[in-house]
Design an enzyme around this catalytic site. Sequence first.
Site, PDB file in Angstrom:
ATOM      1  N   GLN A 285       0.813  -1.220   0.000  1.00 49.74           N
ATOM      2  CA  GLN A 285       0.000   0.000   0.000  1.00 49.74           C
ATOM      3  C   GLN A 285       0.845   1.269   0.000  1.00 49.74           C
ATOM      4  OE1 GLN A 285      -3.048   0.055  -0.614  1.00 49.74           O
ATOM      5  NE2 GLN A 285      -3.474  -2.117  -0.338  1.00 49.74           N
TER       6      GLN A 285
ATOM      7  N   CYS B 178      -9.093  -8.757   3.323  1.00 49.11           N
ATOM      8  CA  CYS B 178      -8.016  -9.714   3.639  1.00 49.11           C
ATOM      9  C   CYS B 178      -7.350  -9.386   4.979  1.00 49.11           C
ATOM     10  CB  CYS B 178      -6.972  -9.774   2.532  1.00 49.11           C
ATOM     11  SG  CYS B 178      -7.656 -10.223   0.947  1.00 49.11           S
TER      12      CYS B 178
END
Lengths: 405, 156
Positions: A201, A362
């Site tokens: 990310q 997730c």
Amino acid sequence: MDIKLIKSQFPIFQEKINGKPLIYLDSANSSQKPKRVIDRISKFYQKEFSNIGRSVHSLAVTATNRFEETRDIVKKYINAKSREEIIFTKNATESINLIATTYGEKFIQKGDEILITELEHHSNYVPWHFIRQRKGAVIKFAECNDKGEVDVDEIRKLISSKTRIIALTHLSNVTGAILPIKKIIDLAKTKKIPVLIDGSQAAPHLPLNMQELGCDFYAISCHKMYGPTGVGILYAKKKWLDELSPYHGGGGMIEEVKKDGITFAESPAKYEAGTLQTAEVVGFSESIKFIENIGIKNIMQHEKEIMEYGLEQLRKHNSVKIIGDPKSRGSIISFTIKGIHPHDIATILDEDGVAIRAGHHCCQILHEKFGIAATARVSLGIYNSKEDIDVLSKAINNCKKVFKI
Amino acid sequence: MDLKELYQEIILDHGKNPRNKKKCDGFNKEAEGYNPLCGDKVHVFLKLDDNKKVIDVSFEGEGCAISMASASIMTEIVKGKDFDIAKKIISEFLTMIREGSKITINNVSKNENVTMMSLSGVKKFPMRVKCATLAWHTFISAAEEKKETVNTEKID
């Protein structure tokens, strides 16, 4: 910075979703692709393609050069010490699996501890779980606080003489928290514990400088960086790549093969068995050029502005609850709406052309911690604007209307 | 317009005020259903008598409006019916969800037919079909005493 002009470089935004313009707020899942990346892949197949590596014909030389040039571009972009430290993988997941498997095999024994955090994506937990199973190791979870952050003290508390590796995310894909990884890496160094950073990310949104960070391993998924799917990067310090065993066996990763023994190539070839996603790797070189043309600091600043506007607008909805409140936040906002399940939110938003993600992203451990099964998540890219947030806000009103809230 | 078909009044009502959402007294069979993609969970409790009649049925769980409404509707439809009949009804329901067919079996009342058909809107939302079918599969699993959790990724 002209965001409209930047957005116009992404062909997908010419598409209509349910008759509406696409408002793409799911870049943490995967980013959209600028035309130059798409064109580069196409051009490579049309004019330069052949398998890379050993063939001596002209096309093979061209293709090999383009592929290896990308390695140099990546090396420079993340400021690695040498090009041998850049391994092309399928995605960050594979990068982490590579290290969990090879490092785990060699250095983690029964009773040893692997230190991760409650913020981790399954891809930075499950590979360590395999090692836990295989070696009888222990996984310790650094707790995240109610703001959705993990601080250095929490890591310090859990380090013991048995800690063999610390593996943690740079930027949470749920709370958006940017972790103090530099401090954690410095702390780990004093204890001689290697650190793996899941940069999935962070890589699209923060400047990357491996030599300054000093981490041992850094995993990247290129498809989140305006790049093609099927390309990941594992940055690893050369000493590890020399010391660890190969991950996959096959063509390209050997030095000499005999009936009674095999010797292996040096890194990076040692870790790149078989034919790789050549065209996509070459395409990724254009993603980095795209990012560099705008400037990662400009990207950060723009996304921060939109993210803060997003927080402000979402907070105006009484029924909206934002999950986590990190001091340092990337362009990710997860939220719930009282009385409407995130999957229903996502379906209703989609009718207005607004693409968000709903679910546990997730991160089931983290959702369990917060006592919620699912959240709705807005995540930004360089192409997003305040107008997108306004459409989101109106679409949330529509959710409330459908559910009569 | 599709949204209105998906979130019909009946569904919103069942979603907000689910019927039989509890552990029913004296249940003698149960099964769990799980959608690993979204985390929806449903636990069906069932009291079957010796003649395999559904004396009582209930559920617990969490999930989206579609999955909770669907579970609630399922309990209302199958309660009081013979299991063999319930199974036929469920088979028609699942075909209706997948293919958009009508419910023609004459073992359901007009009202029940309308209630079941309120879920027909999901056909236009392929990602939501499994939300609508989970509880129905789980009911069969409970009645047939299948040990394994119903997993939406392993069924049609």
